[in-house]
Write a protein that holds these residues in place. Structure first.
Motif, short mmCIF file in Angstrom:
data_model
loop_
_atom_site.label_atom_id
_atom_site.label_comp_id
_atom_site.label_asym_id
_atom_site.label_seq_id
_atom_site.Cartn_x
_atom_site.Cartn_y
_atom_site.Cartn_z
N THR A 32 0.85 -1.19 0.00
CA THR A 32 0.00 0.00 0.00
C THR A 32 0.89 1.24 0.00
O THR A 32 1.78 1.38 0.83
CB THR A 32 -0.91 0.02 1.23
N LEU A 33 0.65 2.12 -0.94
CA LEU A 33 1.43 3.36 -1.06
C LEU A 33 0.56 4.56 -0.71
O LEU A 33 -0.68 4.50 -0.85
CB LEU A 33 1.99 3.50 -2.47
N PRO A 34 1.15 5.67 -0.28
CA PRO A 34 0.37 6.85 0.09
C PRO A 34 -0.11 7.64 -1.12
O PRO A 34 0.20 8.83 -1.29
CB PRO A 34 1.37 7.66 0.93
N THR A 50 0.35 9.97 -7.27
CA THR A 50 -0.30 11.27 -7.04
C THR A 50 -0.20 11.58 -5.55
O THR A 50 -1.02 11.15 -4.75
CB THR A 50 -1.77 11.23 -7.50
N MET A 51 0.84 12.32 -5.20
CA MET A 51 1.13 12.59 -3.79
C MET A 51 0.72 14.01 -3.37
O MET A 51 0.31 14.24 -2.24
CB MET A 51 2.63 12.40 -3.53
N HIS A 52 0.86 14.95 -4.28
CA HIS A 52 0.61 16.36 -3.94
C HIS A 52 -0.26 17.02 -5.00
O HIS A 52 0.07 18.09 -5.52
CB HIS A 52 1.94 17.10 -3.79
N GLY A 53 -1.36 16.36 -5.32
CA GLY A 53 -2.32 16.95 -6.24
C GLY A 53 -2.09 16.63 -7.70
O GLY A 53 -2.96 16.90 -8.53
N LYS A 54 -0.94 16.07 -8.06
CA LYS A 54 -0.67 15.69 -9.45
C LYS A 54 0.31 14.51 -9.47
O LYS A 54 0.97 14.21 -8.48
CB LYS A 54 -0.10 16.87 -10.26
N ALA A 55 0.37 13.86 -10.61
CA ALA A 55 1.21 12.67 -10.73
C ALA A 55 2.65 13.04 -11.02
O ALA A 55 2.94 13.77 -11.98
CB ALA A 55 0.66 11.77 -11.83
#
Length: 441
Positions: free
Chosen positions: A251-253, A273-278
Motif C-alpha cells: 500500500t502506497l500513500p 499522485t502525492m501532492h495533487g498531481k502525478a
C-alpha cells in the motif's frame, strides 16, 4: 558436424528438463560469408528451404510435425524468406552434404538449406537437424537429439531455430526470452501471465480474478521479479512477484499507482499522485516513496530505462499534450524529444539509443521508433486497429505491442525496422500490455 544430445524420459517434467538442459549445446561453426546485420537500417533477406525430412514410415508423422513447428518459428524471423522445396529442382538424396546437389539451390539463390534425418531409437526415434550454407556447402548448425518424445518437439524446434538465428545474426535469445502481459480473468478482473514469443510456455503469474485488476507489468533487469499495478475496489496497490508463489502487495500513500518500472539496479520507479498531481518517485527497499525522481509542471508517468544504465525516458503533458522526455536515472530536468502530436507508452531500447512509443494518428495509436542521436521518428506499425504499449526485446531488435488489428486485443511482434507483425499465441481472450523480459541468466 552434428552435436548429439541424449534425451532421458522419466515423465513429462524430466522430459522438459532434459529438453532445456541437454539441448543447450554450443553452436556449430558459422561461416562469416553468410550473416545478416539485424541492427542496421537495411533489412537483408535470406532464402531458406526445408528439405523433406528423411524418415521411416513410423517416423514420418513426428518428422512432418517437427518440420511444421520449425516453419512456424522461422516466420518470426523477417530476414528469412521460406521457399518451398518443390520450387527448386535440387537433388537431396540424404541429409548430409555428400548426399546433396547444391548447384540447383545456388542457381535458385537459396542461401540456407535445412535437412532432417530420423533413425530408429527410443520413443519416437532419433533426429539429426542440419542447416547448410548453400554457397560454401558448410554446416551452419548441426544438432542431434536421441529418444525424442512428442512433448519435446516444440522445444527442439525452438532450440534449433535459436541456434540458426545465433549463427546468422550473432543473437538468438528471441526463442528463450519471455513476455509478461495482461489477460482478462473472471468478472471484471485481469491477471498477469507470461509466455515465450512463439506462444509456448504460457504461465499464469497472478490469480486475482474478480478481486482486482493486475495491469502494467514490468520485468526486473535480472528477470527474477515482475512489478505491476493492482487496481482493487478501494484503490491502487503495488504488486511484486518474485518468481514463485503469491505476489507481495504494498500500500502506497497515493490514490493512483501508475506504470511501475524497474531500474537496472533493481529499484522501482512509479508514478504516484502525492501532492495533487502525478510525479515519478523512486521507491526504497520497502517499496515506499522518497523524493520525486521526476517532477514538473504537468502529469509525469511511464518511466522506462536503458539496460546499459544512465538513460531514462518518460511521458509528461507539461506543454499541453503528452510527449516523450529523456533524462538520466538520477532524474532532474527532462529534454523533450517528440515535437508534435499525442505521444505515450515509451520503451527504451536496452542500449539507450532508441525509444519505441505510440503516437495518435487519425483516432488510432501507431508504434513509432525514435533514434535519440538524430531525433528521427520512424513509423513501424500501420494498417487497421490501434497499436499500443510497445516493448523492446532484450536484443533491441524485436518489439512486442498490443493491437486491435485482428478485432480483439492481442499481442504482436514486429522489429525496429517495421517488419510485418506476427501474432503471439496467448490462448483464448484478449491479451495486452506486453513487457519483454531479459534473457534467462
Amino acid at each position: 558436424m552434428i552435436m548429439r544430445k541424449r534425451m532421458m524420459v522419466t515423465g513429462m517434467w524430466c522430459a522438459l528438463v532434459a529438453a532445456f538442459l541437454c539441448l543447450g549445446a554450443t553452436r556449430a561453426q558459422a561461416q562469416s560469408s553468410l550473416a545478416v546485420d539485424i541492427q542496421g537500417p537495411g533489412q537483408a533477406k535470406m532464402n531458406l528451404v526445408q528439405a523433406r525430412p528423411f524418415a521411416g514410415g513410423g517416423q514420418m508423422t513426428p518428422a512432418e510435425k517437427l518440420q511444421d513447428l520449425i516453419n512456424k518459428d522461422l516466420q518470426f524471423l523477417p530476414f528469412l524468406q521460406i521457399v518451398p522445396q518443390s520450387s527448386v529442382p535440387g537433388q537431396v538424396a540424404g541429409a548430409t552434404a555428400d548426399q546433396i546437389d547444391f548447384k540447383p539451390f545456388g542457381l535458385a539463390k537459396i542461401d540456407v538449406l535445412v535437412t532432417a534425418n530420423w533413425t530408429p531409437g527410443g520413443n519416437l526415434g532419433n533426429v539429426e537437424l542440419r542447416a547448410f550454407e548453400v554457397y560454401s556447402q558448410k554446416v551452419l548448425v548441426g544438432k542431434g537429439y536421441d529418444a525424442v518424445t512428442d512433448a519435446q518437439l516444440p522445444d527442439i524446434a525452438d532450440r534449433f531455430c535459436m541456434e540458426l538465428m545465433q549463427a546468422l545474426t550473432g543473437q538468438g535469445g528471441f526463442f528463450n526470452s519471455q513476455i509478461a502481459f495482461v489477460k482478462p480473468s473472471a468478472g471484471k478482473g485481469a491477471d498477469i501471465w507470461t509466455v515465450r514469443p512463439t506462444g509456448r510456455g504460457l504461465n499464469r503469474v497472478t490469480n486475482y480474478n474478480e478481486l482486482g485488476m493486475a495491469v502494467s507489468p514490468s520485468w526486473s533487469f535480472d528477470g527474477r521479479r515482475i512489478v505491476f499495478t493492482l487496481i482493487g475496489s478501494r484503490g491502487h496497490y503495488l504488486g511484486v512477484w518474485s518468481g514463485g508463489g503469491k505476489p507481495q502487495v504494498y500500500t502506497l500513500p497515493s490514490t493512483n499507482v501508475v506504470s511501475p518500472h524497474f531500474l537496472p539496479d533493481g529499484q522501482v520507479a512509479v508514478s504516484l499522485t502525492m501532492h495533487g498531481k502525478a510525479d515519478i518517485y523512486l521507491l526504497n527497499s520497502a517499496y515506499q516513496p522518497g523524493q520525486p525522481l521526476v517532477s514538473g509542471s504537468g502529469i509525469e508517468v511511464s518511466p522506462t530505462f536503458a539496460a546499459s544504465g544512465g538513460a531514462m525516458a518518460y511521458v509528461s503533458d507539461g506543454t499541453g499534450s503528452p510527449n516523450i522526455y529523456v533524462t538520466t536515472v538520477h532524474g532532474g530536468a527532462g529534454r523533450r524529444v517528440t515535437t508534435s502530436g499525442y505521444n505515450t507508452n515509451p520503451s527504451m531500447s536496452p542500449d539507450g539509443k532508441l525509444i519505441a512509443f505510440t503516437k495518435q494518428l487519425g483516432g488510432a495509436q501507431k508504434v513509432f521508433v525514435m533514434d535519440l542521436a538524430t531525433g528521427q521518428e520512424t513509423q513501424v506499425t500501420s494498417g487497421g486497429g490501434s497499436d499500443e504499449n510497445p516493448s523492446f526485446s532484450p536484443d533491441g531488435y524485436f518489439i512486442a505491442f498490443s493491437s486491435t488489428r485482428s478485432g480483439q486485443k492481442k499481442i504482436f511482434v514486429t522489429t525496429r525496422h517495421g517488419a510485418p507483425p506476427v501474432m503471439i499465441p496467448t490462448g483464448d481472450g484478449a491479451a495486452y500490455m506486453p513487457s519483454w523480459g531479459p534473457l534467462a541468466q
